[in-house]
Design a protein around this motif. Structure first.
Motif, mmCIF file in Angstrom:
data_model
loop_
_atom_site.group_PDB
_atom_site.id
_atom_site.type_symbol
_atom_site.label_atom_id
_atom_site.label_comp_id
_atom_site.label_asym_id
_atom_site.label_seq_id
_atom_site.Cartn_x
_atom_site.Cartn_y
_atom_site.Cartn_z
ATOM 1 N N MET A 1 0.839 -1.168 0.000
ATOM 2 C CA MET A 1 0.000 0.000 0.000
ATOM 3 C C MET A 1 0.885 1.232 0.000
ATOM 4 S SD MET A 1 -2.881 1.760 1.290
ATOM 5 C CE MET A 1 -2.485 3.425 0.873
ATOM 6 N N ARG A 2 0.677 2.083 -0.966
ATOM 7 C CA ARG A 2 1.443 3.331 -1.054
ATOM 8 C C ARG A 2 0.722 4.427 -0.284
ATOM 9 N NH1 ARG A 2 4.091 4.282 -6.781
ATOM 10 N NH2 ARG A 2 4.610 6.144 -5.626
ATOM 11 N N THR A 3 1.499 5.180 0.438
ATOM 12 C CA THR A 3 0.942 6.290 1.192
ATOM 13 C C THR A 3 1.250 7.595 0.473
ATOM 14 O OG1 THR A 3 2.960 6.406 2.507
ATOM 15 C CG2 THR A 3 1.132 5.113 3.420
ATOM 16 N N ASN A 4 0.434 8.592 0.727
ATOM 17 C CA ASN A 4 0.628 9.914 0.153
ATOM 18 C C ASN A 4 1.565 10.695 1.074
ATOM 19 O OD1 ASN A 4 0.408 12.658 -0.458
ATOM 20 N ND2 ASN A 4 -1.720 12.471 -1.096
ATOM 21 N N PRO A 5 2.737 11.107 0.587
ATOM 22 C CA PRO A 5 3.687 11.821 1.447
ATOM 23 C C PRO A 5 3.117 13.114 2.034
ATOM 24 C CG PRO A 5 4.693 11.270 -0.671
ATOM 25 C CD PRO A 5 3.258 10.888 -0.758
ATOM 26 N N LEU A 6 2.224 13.766 1.301
ATOM 27 C CA LEU A 6 1.620 14.990 1.826
ATOM 28 C C LEU A 6 0.738 14.685 3.034
ATOM 29 C CD1 LEU A 6 0.709 16.824 -1.503
ATOM 30 C CD2 LEU A 6 2.650 17.265 0.031
ATOM 31 N N LEU A 7 -0.018 13.592 2.950
ATOM 32 C CA LEU A 7 -0.853 13.203 4.081
ATOM 33 C C LEU A 7 0.013 12.728 5.246
ATOM 34 C CD1 LEU A 7 -3.567 12.855 5.437
ATOM 35 C CD2 LEU A 7 -3.855 10.683 4.206
ATOM 36 N N VAL A 8 1.098 12.044 4.965
ATOM 37 C CA VAL A 8 2.026 11.613 6.017
ATOM 38 C C VAL A 8 2.519 12.844 6.777
ATOM 39 C CG1 VAL A 8 4.327 10.641 6.458
ATOM 40 C CG2 VAL A 8 2.736 9.445 4.946
ATOM 41 N N ASN A 9 2.954 13.870 6.054
ATOM 42 C CA ASN A 9 3.430 15.097 6.701
ATOM 43 C C ASN A 9 2.321 15.805 7.467
ATOM 44 O OD1 ASN A 9 6.066 14.766 5.870
ATOM 45 N ND2 ASN A 9 5.757 15.892 3.969
ATOM 46 N N GLU A 10 1.114 15.790 6.911
ATOM 47 C CA GLU A 10 -0.015 16.414 7.602
ATOM 48 C C GLU A 10 -0.321 15.675 8.900
ATOM 49 O OE1 GLU A 10 -4.756 17.421 6.966
ATOM 50 O OE2 GLU A 10 -3.560 16.873 5.214
ATOM 51 N N LEU A 11 -0.293 14.357 8.873
ATOM 52 C CA LEU A 11 -0.549 13.574 10.088
ATOM 53 C C LEU A 11 0.492 13.885 11.156
ATOM 54 C CD1 LEU A 11 -1.448 10.141 8.444
ATOM 55 C CD2 LEU A 11 -3.042 11.736 9.567
ATOM 56 N N ARG A 12 1.746 13.990 10.740
ATOM 57 C CA ARG A 12 2.800 14.329 11.700
ATOM 58 C C ARG A 12 2.559 15.707 12.302
ATOM 59 N NH1 ARG A 12 7.816 12.109 7.975
ATOM 60 N NH2 ARG A 12 7.590 9.913 8.565
ATOM 61 N N ALA A 13 2.222 16.670 11.471
ATOM 62 C CA ALA A 13 1.959 18.028 11.960
ATOM 63 C C ALA A 13 0.753 18.050 12.892
ATOM 64 C CB ALA A 13 1.754 18.980 10.779
ATOM 65 N N ILE A 28 -7.452 10.199 8.089
ATOM 66 C CA ILE A 28 -7.122 9.211 7.051
ATOM 67 C C ILE A 28 -8.404 8.717 6.381
ATOM 68 C CG2 ILE A 28 -6.158 6.911 6.625
ATOM 69 C CD1 ILE A 28 -4.232 7.517 9.054
ATOM 70 N N VAL A 29 -9.417 8.421 7.178
ATOM 71 C CA VAL A 29 -10.691 7.918 6.640
ATOM 72 C C VAL A 29 -11.329 8.967 5.726
ATOM 73 C CG1 VAL A 29 -13.046 7.210 7.261
ATOM 74 C CG2 VAL A 29 -11.085 6.285 8.521
ATOM 75 N N ALA A 44 -0.987 1.378 7.314
ATOM 76 C CA ALA A 44 0.106 1.819 6.439
ATOM 77 C C ALA A 44 0.528 3.249 6.777
ATOM 78 C CB ALA A 44 -0.308 1.718 4.971
ATOM 79 N N TYR A 45 -0.448 4.115 7.019
ATOM 80 C CA TYR A 45 -0.110 5.502 7.360
ATOM 81 C C TYR A 45 0.571 5.609 8.719
ATOM 82 C CZ TYR A 45 -1.951 7.836 3.287
ATOM 83 O OH TYR A 45 -2.124 8.282 2.012
ATOM 84 N N PHE A 46 0.140 4.850 9.691
ATOM 85 C CA PHE A 46 0.796 4.893 10.998
ATOM 86 C C PHE A 46 2.207 4.306 10.923
ATOM 87 C CE2 PHE A 46 -3.120 6.295 12.693
ATOM 88 C CZ PHE A 46 -2.852 6.825 13.948
ATOM 89 N N ARG A 47 2.383 3.290 10.086
ATOM 90 C CA ARG A 47 3.709 2.714 9.895
ATOM 91 C C ARG A 47 4.639 3.749 9.252
ATOM 92 N NH1 ARG A 47 1.730 -1.866 8.454
ATOM 93 N NH2 ARG A 47 1.504 -1.329 6.288
ATOM 94 N N GLU A 48 4.149 4.399 8.214
ATOM 95 C CA GLU A 48 4.963 5.371 7.480
ATOM 96 C C GLU A 48 5.194 6.652 8.281
ATOM 97 O OE1 GLU A 48 7.214 7.056 4.460
ATOM 98 O OE2 GLU A 48 6.531 4.990 4.628
#
Length: 181
Positions: A1-13, A28-29, A44-48
């Protein structure tokens, strides 16, 4: 499963600004409406984003959280791991002297396996004289108990800091709302 790097950064922020894991799951939902394997997407998003190797959550729990029903046990277990791995996932792209501080800055969280390796109960005066008389099973048990106590103490500190951050966000929101009236 590929994650969106922009969403990954948003989740971190979002997490750094005080969002709970439940709030991150709702985000995410919202970005993946109608996804049949939404629990896999969330994992996948929590892993990334936070290096959480295996988020224990199924589609029923994701649906429950998406509906606004909390899952406090999830927040309690996952936040500690997210804080413990922060040094690995929160590396600034560019060294910035003006980088803002956040509620995570004063917190320490240790991986539980590392706590067990670092724990040395025989150094305590109460155990020093009798340590060698204990069986290996007894020594391992006492070491695990001490490491678990340290882990629980860290979790309580992390959750208290998150609760304080959420309280500050609520007060700021109420103040802004009162100002706009």
């Amino acid at each position: 499963m590929r994650t969106n790097p922009l969403l990954v950064n948003e989740l971190r922020a979002l997490f750094k600004s005080g969002a709970t894991p439940s709030a991150l799951i709702r985000c995410i939902v919202e970005r993946h409406p109608g996804e049949p394997a939404i629990d896999r997407v969330v994992r996948a998003y929590f892993r990334e984003a936070f290096l959480v190797p295996m988020l224990q959550i199924g589609p029923e729990q994701v649906a429950q959280i998406a509906q606004g029903i909390g899952l406090p046990s999830l927040n309690g277990s996952v936040v500690h791991r997210m804080v413990a791995t922060r040094s690995e996932w929160d590396k600034p792209a560019v060294q910035d002297e003006t980088q803002q501080t956040c509620w995570l800055d004063s917190l320490a969280a240790t991986d539980e396996a590392e706590l067990i390796r670092k724990t040395d109960p025989k150094a305590l005066p109460e155990l020093a004289s009798s340590w060698e008389q204990l069986s290996e099973e007894g020594k391992r048990y006492i070491t695990r108990v001490f490491a678990n106590a340290q882990s629980l103490s860290e979790r309580a500190t992390v959750l208290a800091a998150l609760a304080e951050q959420l309280q500050q966000r609520l007060l700021a929101s109420e103040s802004m709302e009162a100002h706009n009236r």
